[in-house]
Design a protein around this motif. Sequence first.
Motif, PDB file in Angstrom:
ATOM      1  N   VAL B  92       0.840  -1.192   0.000  1.00 34.86           N
ATOM      2  CA  VAL B  92       0.000   0.000   0.000  1.00 34.86           C
ATOM      3  C   VAL B  92       0.876   1.242   0.000  1.00 34.86           C
ATOM      4  CG1 VAL B  92      -1.763   1.274   1.236  1.00 34.86           C
ATOM      5  CG2 VAL B  92      -1.867  -1.210   1.156  1.00 34.86           C
ATOM      6  N   PHE B 344      -6.438  -3.336   1.153  1.00 35.14           N
ATOM      7  CA  PHE B 344      -6.464  -3.140  -0.295  1.00 35.14           C
ATOM      8  C   PHE B 344      -7.694  -2.345  -0.722  1.00 35.14           C
ATOM      9  CE2 PHE B 344      -3.618  -6.856  -0.137  1.00 35.14           C
ATOM     10  CZ  PHE B 344      -2.550  -6.283  -0.793  1.00 35.14           C
ATOM     11  N   LEU B 471      -4.176  -1.883  -6.674  1.00 29.98           N
ATOM     12  CA  LEU B 471      -4.974  -2.108  -5.471  1.00 29.98           C
ATOM     13  C   LEU B 471      -6.283  -2.800  -5.826  1.00 29.98           C
ATOM     14  CD1 LEU B 471      -4.285   1.248  -3.665  1.00 29.98           C
ATOM     15  CD2 LEU B 471      -3.506  -1.009  -2.968  1.00 29.98           C
ATOM     16  N   GLY B 474      -5.848  -6.357  -5.938  1.00 32.37           N
ATOM     17  CA  GLY B 474      -5.871  -6.870  -4.572  1.00 32.37           C
ATOM     18  C   GLY B 474      -7.292  -6.954  -4.035  1.00 32.37           C
TER      19      GLY B 474
END
Lengths: 485, 643
Positions: B92, B344, B471, B474
């Motif tokens: 992240v 995420f 992201l 994810g």
Amino acid sequence: MMTTTLPVMMPAMAEIFLAAAGMALLMYGVFTQRDGQSEGTAWGTIVAMLVAAGLVIIYGGPVAGEPAFYGQFATGHFTQFAKVLILVGAAVAVWMSVRYMRAESSNRFEFPVLVLFATIGMLVMVSANDLIALYMGIELQSLSLYVIASIRRDSLRATEAGLKYFVLGAVSSGMLLYACSLIYGFSGTTQFAGLATVLTGEATPLGLIVGLVFLISGLAFKISAVPFHMWTPDVYEGAPTPVTALFAVAPKIAAVCLILRTMMGPFGGLIADWQQVITLISIASMVLGAIAAIQQTNLKRLMAYSSIGHMGFALVGVAAGNQAGAQAVLIYMAIYLFMNVGTFAVILSMRKEGRYVENIADLAGLNKSHPLMALAMLIFMFSMAGIPPLAGFFSKWYVFFAAIEAGLFGLAVIGVLASVVGAFYYIRIIKVMYFDEAEAPLDSKISREMRIIMGFTAVVSLLFFILPAPVVDQAAAAAQTLFTN
Amino acid sequence: MLYAIVFLPLLGALIAGFFGRLLGDRGAQVVTCGFMLVSMVLGWIAFQDVALAGNARTVELFTWLSSGDLQASWALKFDTLTAVMVIVVTTVSAMVHVYSIGYMSHDHSIPRFMAYLSFFTFAMLMLVTADNLIQMFFGWEGVGVASYLLIGFWFHKPTANAAAIKAFLVNRVGDFGFALGIFGTFLLFDTIHLDTIFQMVASKQNVSISFLGGEFHALTVLCLLLFIGAMGKSAQLGLHTWLPDAMEGPTPVSALIHAATMVTAGVFMVARLSPMMEYSETALAVITIVGAATAFFAATIGMTQTDIKRVIAYSTCSQLGYMFFALGVSAYSAAIFHLMTHAFFKALLFLGAGSVIHAMSDEQDMRKMGGIYRKIPFTYAMMWIGSLALAGVPFFAGFYSKDMILEAAYAAQSNLGYFAFWMGIAAALMTAFYSWRLLIVTFHGSPRASAEVMSHVHESPLVMTIPLLVLAVGAVFAGWLGYNTFVGDGMDAFWGSAILVLEGHNTVKAAHHVPTWVKLLPIFVGIAGIALAYWIYMLRPGTADKIVAAFRPVCSFFLNKWYFDELYDWLFVRPALRLGRIFWKTGDGDIIDGYGPDGVSAAARFLAGRAAVLQSGYVYHYAFAMLIGVVVILSWYLIFHGG
């Protein structure tokens, strides 16, 4: 029939040389004087003083047997230490005066010669081993200084200062003489050695105490301790600045050393009696020096109160009455010499459009126009205020430490508080230099000798803590001689 | 390799922080992002090595403290728990670093921002790799400082400064509990080294400790104190007030610190200390209640907020509540699983919101948005993915982890478990509702922004959209990929000794055998929430206002955040200010200053004036003073020593 043997004179070689040199320079001045050209005598005086300092180191040490001049003239590590300080202080004062005197066209050849004679008086004071020698030394010094204070005869302020100094000095001389006669009357001797054996502290006659108080008062006048200080601000302000520089340094050192010697030597047995007087004077000086300076606007006046305060601190060491105290006083005077000479070098460098100025406000914006000079002044002021790790911190630290060792806790506490109050006006000068805007900057040119003096004294004040041993060890050796004989 | 993971961000922070001027904006970005990306790749390799291959280990750097029994080293403890946290943090963080290049491109102090971000990452990694409580506390405070600096990054905004101070102060309350917990742990165990403590816990389970004048079960006291620390950092009910205000910081900061990583530190800490927590039923019960209450409470507020970032902030608060009640029912693995998936999709939502804000010329109020989905389709899609994951729609990440938590709560078979379960179900309904409310109000309907703003609406540059994409991957796949390993059959092998669950507490195992309706209910309420939002905001615009009018007291209660700020203001802030004013004005000003510095300086000035008067200039005055002096000294002498 009297058989006269020549007295022992070698230990007094420096003084004898100076006296001879003074007369020679006087002659030289008289015969070569041309319109306001006194540089010859000035340089001659400086050289003579430095030679004398050398002679002090060579011949002025401890002697075996009877001191010189039938016991009138004592020498040793202590006198050597003091005399070297005095000679250096006086020589630097003359050096600083040369350019000033030329610029102010009061260029009299008598001035350096008078300083030289005053210096001889101081040296005699330091070595005096008899009340009569003591008086003689003080008077030789004082009479010369009276004239020096009013060397600018055409200046109203200078003549007023000289006159005040003379009148009050005469009062103090009178006290001193009275003290000497009382002491002689009650003890039967004027010799320090004799006094030391008579005065044991047991059943001291009242008259002797009165004499002692008068003696201290007379001497306190010379170091401008409260309440005998009143002449100081007026004379400091009125006299030409190099003269003030001289006043602030050499006579102070001589008188403090004299007090130290008389109190520890002949009157050592009466410590219980004089300790309180000295403590009182010391407190009064520290407090007044700190407080009265707050309102001053004139730098020289401020320095007068500053020196009153410093004398108070030095007296803390005297009041301690022990070897640590004596050592502390000597260290104090050595550091005091450097800080003061440096500060006066800055004051003597303050000129606007060629004229000398001496107000605190004139320092405004110094940081921008003369950053190095401002930095030097900053060091002197912080040092005088006693900010670690500058030299001034250590000088105070030593005297307070000695006072605590002697059990004078109250005195040490008051001293610390006074130095806190005193820090205000020193730091105010720094504030003016660094934060105030200048109306008109000071002249940019600073003479070479001032730069050398400022730089050297600033470095000494700043870096004393790295290598304090030369001063501290010498002072320790000097202090020891006070307590061994 | 392990060194590099932790210290590359520090190096980046130092370089960007101290040489930012030299490097320029671009240089600082390249250095910090480059180091961060390397750290991320290494983090994944370490995860493979430590968690999947089972090579848990501790690397000692050097001794930090050694004072009697108090021994602490700087060490990097890598076990499965740490490895999971490391991939979350580094991934992240790396995405946020890259995203910030675009988002902060108009800012004047880019190197400072990048340095803070990297410093934060370093502190967070120190926290998760700690092998003793003091190092953990170091990281804990380090992230606190970084959070403070980043919330107040735009220090010219008074609100940002106030929010930064608030965050710091509220956290201080929690940190106080944490610090007390550490002291108490040392008192009880004579060590602060985690592994040593864990070995000794069983032998100390019946020890009591005297605290605040009473005798208590020692482990319960310690666990509760430590949990107070966790509550502060993770914004749980009571100490949550700083989190919404923290949205004053730049949006990438919100994504990194206030959604994905720092706020989960509390969850991590409780999971890390699971061997201690397990022995205190009371502490676990408290954690469950607080977590469930927070999940519900924050969701109610989330439904009423109008600031796009605050909605997501309350959502974060609510999701953290889920994690905590999962911890409370001993479903540590489920909590960490949700922590990871949440990181995420919540980071995705925040960065997506940032992209919207960027497009709308820094407008954050949803009421002034609307009708922009055609102009920024990519962001719109990303927000959809994030919301789907958040609402727990099947096969997105949130579905797996959230359902697991709810099932575990039900499987606890206790009243507390059922309480948490039903709170969680209610929160899930509201979560889905406010997520779609956000989507619809922001992107659909008629544009409510000014024409000028609308004309500037544009899709964000690649440097911002690529992190979103990563992201989003994810958010879509993390749950599906991780389910088996984290909470399924592979969990025992996976977690190893990183977390401890006592026999009889194993709710995660039991969760696989709950009734079918329990498994289906979360999905149902999720979809119901979405439908409700559609009905109210899309199909029947205006219904919302009617509902608000009908339930005005309730709505304004939610809108005003349950009046927590007002309550604290009345309870703590005002009395503290009043007390401070008393001490300041009366105590310091009148008494200390009055008699101290001011009094002394006034006295000094007064005396200086008098001293100047004495200096009259007349010689006879001077001579008189001298004589008086002699007389005074002499008489003093004769009186006191006349003897």
